[in-house]
Design a protein around this motif. Structure first.
Motif, PDB file in Angstrom:
ATOM      1  N   CYS A 116       0.845  -1.186   0.000  1.00  0.00           N
ATOM      2  CA  CYS A 116       0.000   0.000   0.000  1.00  0.00           C
ATOM      3  C   CYS A 116       0.886   1.243   0.000  1.00  0.00           C
ATOM      4  CB  CYS A 116      -0.956   0.027   1.192  1.00  0.00           C
ATOM      5  SG  CYS A 116      -0.186   0.459   2.772  1.00  0.00           S
ATOM      6  N   PHE A 117       0.367   2.286  -0.599  1.00  0.00           N
ATOM      7  CA  PHE A 117       0.967   3.609  -0.488  1.00  0.00           C
ATOM      8  C   PHE A 117       0.191   4.348   0.590  1.00  0.00           C
ATOM      9  CE2 PHE A 117       3.176   3.956  -4.749  1.00  0.00           C
ATOM     10  CZ  PHE A 117       4.357   4.467  -4.238  1.00  0.00           C
ATOM     11  N   GLY A 134      -4.093   9.473   3.781  1.00  0.00           N
ATOM     12  CA  GLY A 134      -4.702   8.810   2.639  1.00  0.00           C
ATOM     13  C   GLY A 134      -3.959   7.516   2.340  1.00  0.00           C
ATOM     14  N   LYS A 135      -4.698   6.525   1.849  1.00  0.00           N
ATOM     15  CA  LYS A 135      -4.108   5.214   1.611  1.00  0.00           C
ATOM     16  C   LYS A 135      -4.611   4.646   0.289  1.00  0.00           C
ATOM     17  CE  LYS A 135      -3.759   0.613   3.794  1.00  0.00           C
ATOM     18  NZ  LYS A 135      -4.247  -0.241   4.892  1.00  0.00           N
ATOM     19  N   CYS A 136      -3.729   3.949  -0.419  1.00  0.00           N
ATOM     20  CA  CYS A 136      -4.095   3.265  -1.656  1.00  0.00           C
ATOM     21  C   CYS A 136      -3.509   1.857  -1.621  1.00  0.00           C
ATOM     22  CB  CYS A 136      -3.571   4.031  -2.875  1.00  0.00           C
ATOM     23  SG  CYS A 136      -3.994   3.279  -4.468  1.00  0.00           S
ATOM     24  N   PRO A 158      -2.287  -0.326  -8.416  1.00  0.00           N
ATOM     25  CA  PRO A 158      -3.362  -0.146  -7.435  1.00  0.00           C
ATOM     26  C   PRO A 158      -4.515  -1.106  -7.684  1.00  0.00           C
ATOM     27  CG  PRO A 158      -3.444   1.583  -9.087  1.00  0.00           C
ATOM     28  CD  PRO A 158      -2.189   0.801  -9.351  1.00  0.00           C
ATOM     29  N   ASP A 159      -5.209  -1.486  -6.621  1.00  0.00           N
ATOM     30  CA  ASP A 159      -6.340  -2.403  -6.754  1.00  0.00           C
ATOM     31  C   ASP A 159      -7.416  -1.846  -7.687  1.00  0.00           C
ATOM     32  OD1 ASP A 159      -5.123  -4.164  -5.052  1.00  0.00           O
ATOM     33  OD2 ASP A 159      -6.310  -3.615  -3.286  1.00  0.00           O
ATOM     34  N   ALA A 176      -7.654  10.394  -9.039  1.00  0.00           N
ATOM     35  CA  ALA A 176      -8.943   9.898  -8.570  1.00  0.00           C
ATOM     36  C   ALA A 176      -8.812   8.840  -7.486  1.00  0.00           C
ATOM     37  CB  ALA A 176      -9.744   9.349  -9.742  1.00  0.00           C
ATOM     38  N   ILE A 177      -7.679   8.133  -7.437  1.00  0.00           N
ATOM     39  CA  ILE A 177      -7.563   7.008  -6.498  1.00  0.00           C
ATOM     40  C   ILE A 177      -6.306   7.051  -5.636  1.00  0.00           C
ATOM     41  CG2 ILE A 177      -8.907   5.477  -7.993  1.00  0.00           C
ATOM     42  CD1 ILE A 177      -6.247   4.170  -8.841  1.00  0.00           C
TER      43      ILE A 177
END
Length: 202
Positions: A116-117, A134-136, A158-159, A176-177
């Motif tokens: 994850c970032f 924030g997390k991705c 990214p998922d 956006a994500i």
């Protein structure tokens, strides 16, 4: 008149992403814009500590309210590495290709490539500190793909990216994500709330 915000970075890619996300509502000033040429120490053991150190440095040495962010790529199979060392994973030169090469080498042919970032923003405003995160979620590719973005974007899938790396996305798609944009949404909401409170009523 645009509200001026000092962003404690000299990374033009980060400034451009955030400027595009927030549009014309704010005018961002980088460290260079305010004459800060010092190498601000990032000696914290967490993203939160490093974000606070950078924001506080600007406030203490330049007298300007400021926000700063620190971002970490956390790979679960590597016990959270690179983590707080994300920017200089392969050394103090902060070379993106060398960082990516080291990461791919560390993972080798492991099947577990989940990662994850995470971005933490620290805003120092009128002497008060505020934190936004924030997390991705995603995974690390087996090889780099794409020509866009920066940093680890070529190897992070990214998922929510339909199997594409950040580097294969347009700036709009990434915004956006992305972890950074999600933290910025929270910062923006805070700033709007503060602005609404300060606005005089008729």
């Amino acid at each position: 008149m645009k509200q001026q915000l000092v962003f404690a970075t000299n990374n033009p890619h980060k400034v451009a992403e955030i400027q595009q996300q927030l549009g014309d509502r704010y005018a961002f000033l980088s460290l260079q814009d305010i004459g800060c040429t010092a190498e601000i120490p990032e000696t914290g053991r967490t993203l939160e500590e490093n974000a606070r150190l950078k924001a506080r440095y600007v406030v203490d040495h330049h007298g300007r309210d400021c926000f700063s962010e620190d971002t970490g790529l956390e790979v679960y199979a590597l016990e959270g590495a690179p983590g707080v060392d994300t920017a200089h994973y392969a050394g103090p030169q902060r070379n993106a290709k060398e960082n990516n090469d080291k990461l791919l080498s560390a993972l080798g042919d492991r099947k577990d490539r989940l990662a994850c970032f995470r971005t933490v923003i620290c805003l120092v405003q009128n002497g008060q500190e505020y934190f936004f995160e924030g997390k991705c979620d995603g995974r690390i590719a087996t090889y780099p793909t794409g020509d866009g973005g920066f940093g680890y974007d070529p190897v992070f899938i990214p998922d929510e990216g339909n199997g594409r790396s950040f580097s294969q996305m347009s700036t709009e798609e990434k915004i956006a994500i992305s972890h950074r944009s999600r933290a910025m949404v929270q910062l923006e909401a805070h700033l709007k709330k503060q602005s609404d409170v300060a606005r005089p009523t008729a």
